[in-house]
Motif scaffolding. Sequence first.
Motif, mmCIF file in Angstrom:
data_model
loop_
_atom_site.group_PDB
_atom_site.id
_atom_site.type_symbol
_atom_site.label_atom_id
_atom_site.label_comp_id
_atom_site.label_asym_id
_atom_site.label_seq_id
_atom_site.Cartn_x
_atom_site.Cartn_y
_atom_site.Cartn_z
ATOM 1 N N LYS A 44 2.336 51.176 6.802
ATOM 2 C CA LYS A 44 1.435 50.618 8.015
ATOM 3 C C LYS A 44 2.283 49.894 8.906
ATOM 4 N N CYS A 48 3.144 50.194 12.658
ATOM 5 C CA CYS A 48 3.137 49.243 13.810
ATOM 6 C C CYS A 48 4.379 49.045 14.748
ATOM 7 N N TYR A 74 7.343 38.402 16.954
ATOM 8 C CA TYR A 74 6.405 39.627 16.674
ATOM 9 C C TYR A 74 6.524 40.336 15.545
ATOM 10 N N LEU A 77 4.864 38.679 13.028
ATOM 11 C CA LEU A 77 3.181 38.678 13.281
ATOM 12 C C LEU A 77 2.881 40.083 12.557
ATOM 13 N N CYS A 78 3.576 41.214 12.760
ATOM 14 C CA CYS A 78 3.219 42.501 12.442
ATOM 15 C C CYS A 78 3.157 42.501 10.771
ATOM 16 N N GLU A 80 2.895 39.895 8.718
ATOM 17 C CA GLU A 80 1.732 39.324 8.189
ATOM 18 C C GLU A 80 0.412 39.981 8.312
ATOM 19 N N GLN A 81 0.114 41.010 9.383
ATOM 20 C CA GLN A 81 -1.050 41.698 9.333
ATOM 21 C C GLN A 81 -1.146 42.947 8.433
ATOM 22 N N CYS A 82 0.022 43.527 8.331
ATOM 23 C CA CYS A 82 -0.023 44.872 7.825
ATOM 24 C C CYS A 82 0.354 44.540 6.073
#
Length: 106
Positions: A44, A48, A74, A77-78, A80-82
């Motif tokens: 994932k 991204c 950035y 951020l990716c 932490e989201q994935c």
Amino acid sequence: MPPLRRSDHNLVHVPLGPTYKPMTLRVPPKKREVMSWTNEAVDKLRACLECTDWTVFTESAENVNKAADVVSAYINLCVEQCTPKKTILYSNNKPWLTKEVKESSN
């Protein structure tokens, strides 16, 4: 020899056990949040980052340091989201401190 009932040995109130408690028994384990890096999370994250237009970051930055800061923010951020997070109990124990060793120190 005087009889024991007249001696003052029963007036001494000294604990017979050790007064020191090991750190592993004094400090409770702490809860920590860690990222779980599964194969699904890595795929994932890779997807991204592959679909990102990186020229946006390099063209909009004033200098190299700003561009590096924006790109790393950035990426964080990716990440932490994935990646899913899980809570673990962390006790700063050494690997040789097994349950049996802890129980024998009581």
